[in-house]
Design a protein around this motif. Structure first.
Motif, PDB file in Angstrom:
ATOM      1  N   GLU A  83       0.822  -1.207   0.000  1.00 54.55           N
ATOM      2  CA  GLU A  83       0.000   0.000   0.000  1.00 54.55           C
ATOM      3  C   GLU A  83       0.858   1.260   0.000  1.00 54.55           C
ATOM      4  OE1 GLU A  83      -2.490  -0.630   3.384  1.00 54.55           O
ATOM      5  OE2 GLU A  83      -4.122  -1.543   2.212  1.00 54.55           O
ATOM      6  N   VAL A  84       2.013   1.217   0.716  1.00 57.26           N
ATOM      7  CA  VAL A  84       2.934   2.365   0.706  1.00 57.26           C
ATOM      8  C   VAL A  84       3.494   2.576  -0.701  1.00 57.26           C
ATOM      9  CG1 VAL A  84       5.155   3.227   1.549  1.00 57.26           C
ATOM     10  CG2 VAL A  84       3.516   2.194   3.143  1.00 57.26           C
ATOM     11  N   ASN A  85       3.908   1.509  -1.347  1.00 52.34           N
ATOM     12  CA  ASN A  85       4.417   1.618  -2.711  1.00 52.34           C
ATOM     13  C   ASN A  85       3.342   2.099  -3.666  1.00 52.34           C
ATOM     14  OD1 ASN A  85       6.999   0.806  -1.975  1.00 52.34           O
ATOM     15  ND2 ASN A  85       6.546  -1.390  -2.347  1.00 52.34           N
ATOM     16  N   LEU A  86       2.121   1.673  -3.453  1.00 42.85           N
ATOM     17  CA  LEU A  86       1.036   2.104  -4.318  1.00 42.85           C
ATOM     18  C   LEU A  86       0.835   3.614  -4.222  1.00 42.85           C
ATOM     19  CD1 LEU A  86      -1.241   1.354  -6.261  1.00 42.85           C
ATOM     20  CD2 LEU A  86      -2.719   0.986  -4.248  1.00 42.85           C
ATOM     21  N   LYS A  87       0.926   4.176  -3.022  1.00 47.26           N
ATOM     22  CA  LYS A  87       0.794   5.625  -2.863  1.00 47.26           C
ATOM     23  C   LYS A  87       1.935   6.352  -3.567  1.00 47.26           C
ATOM     24  CE  LYS A  87      -1.697   5.468   1.561  1.00 47.26           C
ATOM     25  NZ  LYS A  87      -1.648   5.836   2.995  1.00 47.26           N
ATOM     26  N   ARG A  88       3.136   5.819  -3.445  1.00 51.24           N
ATOM     27  CA  ARG A  88       4.293   6.436  -4.099  1.00 51.24           C
ATOM     28  C   ARG A  88       4.142   6.402  -5.618  1.00 51.24           C
ATOM     29  NH1 ARG A  88       7.937   3.359  -2.090  1.00 51.24           N
ATOM     30  NH2 ARG A  88       8.302   4.647  -0.238  1.00 51.24           N
ATOM     31  N   TYR A  89       3.721   5.268  -6.129  1.00 51.66           N
ATOM     32  CA  TYR A  89       3.560   5.162  -7.585  1.00 51.66           C
ATOM     33  C   TYR A  89       2.452   6.087  -8.089  1.00 51.66           C
ATOM     34  CZ  TYR A  89       6.520   0.977  -7.465  1.00 51.66           C
ATOM     35  OH  TYR A  89       7.562   0.093  -7.313  1.00 51.66           O
ATOM     36  N   LYS A  90       1.455   6.301  -7.251  1.00 49.49           N
ATOM     37  CA  LYS A  90       0.372   7.176  -7.668  1.00 49.49           C
ATOM     38  C   LYS A  90       0.855   8.610  -7.837  1.00 49.49           C
ATOM     39  CE  LYS A  90      -4.320   8.554  -6.417  1.00 49.49           C
ATOM     40  NZ  LYS A  90      -5.422   8.403  -5.438  1.00 49.49           N
ATOM     41  N   LEU A  91       1.732   9.064  -6.898  1.00 48.82           N
ATOM     42  CA  LEU A  91       2.282  10.414  -7.006  1.00 48.82           C
ATOM     43  C   LEU A  91       3.207  10.552  -8.218  1.00 48.82           C
ATOM     44  CD1 LEU A  91       3.053  11.116  -3.239  1.00 48.82           C
ATOM     45  CD2 LEU A  91       1.165  12.027  -4.606  1.00 48.82           C
ATOM     46  N   TYR A 140       2.045   1.073 -12.176  1.00 48.81           N
ATOM     47  CA  TYR A 140       1.044   1.472 -11.184  1.00 48.81           C
ATOM     48  C   TYR A 140      -0.083   0.443 -11.112  1.00 48.81           C
ATOM     49  CZ  TYR A 140      -2.713   4.081  -8.965  1.00 48.81           C
ATOM     50  OH  TYR A 140      -3.734   4.466  -8.120  1.00 48.81           O
ATOM     51  N   GLN A 151      -1.291  -1.924  -7.931  1.00 46.80           N
ATOM     52  CA  GLN A 151      -2.672  -1.953  -7.454  1.00 46.80           C
ATOM     53  C   GLN A 151      -3.190  -3.382  -7.379  1.00 46.80           C
ATOM     54  OE1 GLN A 151      -4.907   0.847  -6.614  1.00 46.80           O
ATOM     55  NE2 GLN A 151      -5.823  -0.985  -5.690  1.00 46.80           N
TER      56      GLN A 151
END
Length: 388
Positions: free
Chosen positions: A124-132, A144, A148
């Motif tokens: 989930e942390v990596n997902l937030k980073r990839y989203k930015l 991304y 997910q």
């Protein structure tokens, strides 16, 4: 020597004496007629009172709730926490099974859940980073989307791990056998240390509810309208349970007082009977499951009924009759039978207080003189009962 004339005179005298003697001998004797003898009888007075009618039958005592305690998992019986005949309440712990293997499985499932939750947190942390980063095209759209999907996969795995934990907890709860009913423990069939299987039909023991308790009984199908009326009454009809009936049809010791609760939904076509059930408070534990009892239900009350013992009414050619005392003689009075049983008869055609003959009728006829034996007049107080 007598002369011929004297001989004739003597012969005539002898014939006359003989004729007189014969006449006296064959003359009927006259005797004084004796007055008729009074016939001894016993009597009873007609009593006017309200007479309840009852229906009786044989019933079987049934527990409202009885369970056989069986294991829901295979395992070794480690402890029995109740004794035979002990009273238990709903939820009381009765026995325990060996739970070590199930606890190990539960710990394993919890560990797997913890591992999965850690992986899910990182994803989930990596997902937030990839989203930015995807906003400035720092990562590709494919990267991304893959992250997910990984997050969704780890969430599903976590749900599976939680389900495994829940299943293990259910299995663990089965190692503690608790009572599902308030009642009395029966005779046990196993001891501590035995290996128990779910397929065992005998179980450990039974727990049977004693208070309240029910009695199931059968009555003729003709009683259906009466029972329907009684069960719809407010409150429902009272039902008494007795230990048994003696040879005279009288009930035995009263075991309990209950009320009618159920009429079965069909009539037995083979016997022409219907089943019904009554419920009893049984704090004194006089009623016991499997016991045979006599039940009695009041069905009606005859107001101002004229009551006499059964021995009073005689069977005539046309209709029943009774002998009524009139002075020192008896008269025949025709009567109508309203109700009869082994204990009493309800009749019409006489008045309350009339003195009727209850014993000695075989020698009587209308107008006969009687002598009343010096015994107190009998009265009849037994309630009317209908035998099924």
């Amino acid at each position: 020597m007598p002369t011929p004339g004297k001989k004739l005179l003597i012969a005539a005298l002898l014939v006359t004496v003989t004729a007189v003697a014969i006449g006296v001998a064959i003359k009927p004797t006259t005797s004084k007629l004796l007055p008729p003898t009074a016939i001894p009888v016993r009597v009873v007075s007609v009593v006017e009172r309200d007479v309840p009618r009852f229906v009786t039958g044989i019933g079987s005592v049934l527990s409202l709730h009885s369970v056989v305690i069986r294991p829901q998992i295979d395992g070794i019986l480690t402890r029995l926490l109740v004794k035979e005949g002990q009273w238990v309440k709903t939820g009381d712990l009765l026995a325990t099974l060996d739970d070590r293997s199930i606890r190990a499985s539960l710990d394993q499932a919890r560990a797997q859940l913890g591992e999965n939750q850690a992986q899910l947190q990182l994803a989930e942390v990596n997902l937030k980073r990839y989203k930015l980063l995807s906003v400035d095209d720092g990562v590709s759209k494919q990267t991304y989307d893959q992250q997910q999907a990984l997050v969704n996969q780890l969430k599903a795995t976590a749900q599976g791990n939680q389900a495994a934990i829940d299943a293990a907890q259910v299995q663990l709860s089965y190692t503690q056998i608790r009572s599902s009913v308030t009642g009395r423990v029966g005779i046990r069939t196993v001891d501590e240390g035995n290996f128990l299987r779910m397929s065992d039909t005998q179980g450990l023991f039974s727990v049977t509810q004693i208070d309240p308790i029910a009695v199931e009984f059968s009555l003729p199908q003709q009683m259906l309208p009466t029972l329907q009326r009684l069960i719809s009454a407010t409150p429902p009809a009272d039902v008494n349970a007795y230990l048994g009936a003696d040879t005279n049809g009288q009930t035995g010791d009263l075991l309990g007082e209950g009320h009618l609760t159920l009429i079965d939904n069909q009539i037995n076509a083979n016997t022409g009977t219907l089943r019904a059930k009554a419920e009893f408070n049984n704090a004194g534990q006089k009623l016991w499951p499997g016991q045979l009892v006599t039940i009695k239900i009041q069905t009606a009350v005859d107001k101002h009924a004229l009551v006499v013992p059964p021995s009073v009414v005689q069977r005539g050619l046309d209709q029943p009759f009774v002998y009524r005392i009139n002075g020192n003689k008896v008269e025949s009075v025709p009567v109508q039978m309203v109700y009869q049983d082994s204990g009493l008869n309800i009749i019409k055609g006489v008045q309350a207080g009339d003195v009727l003959v209850s014993d000695g009728q075989s020698r009587l006829k209308p107008g006969a003189s009687v002598q009343i034996l010096s015994e107190p007049a009998l009265t009849q107080n037994a309630p009317a009962e209908q035998q099924p």
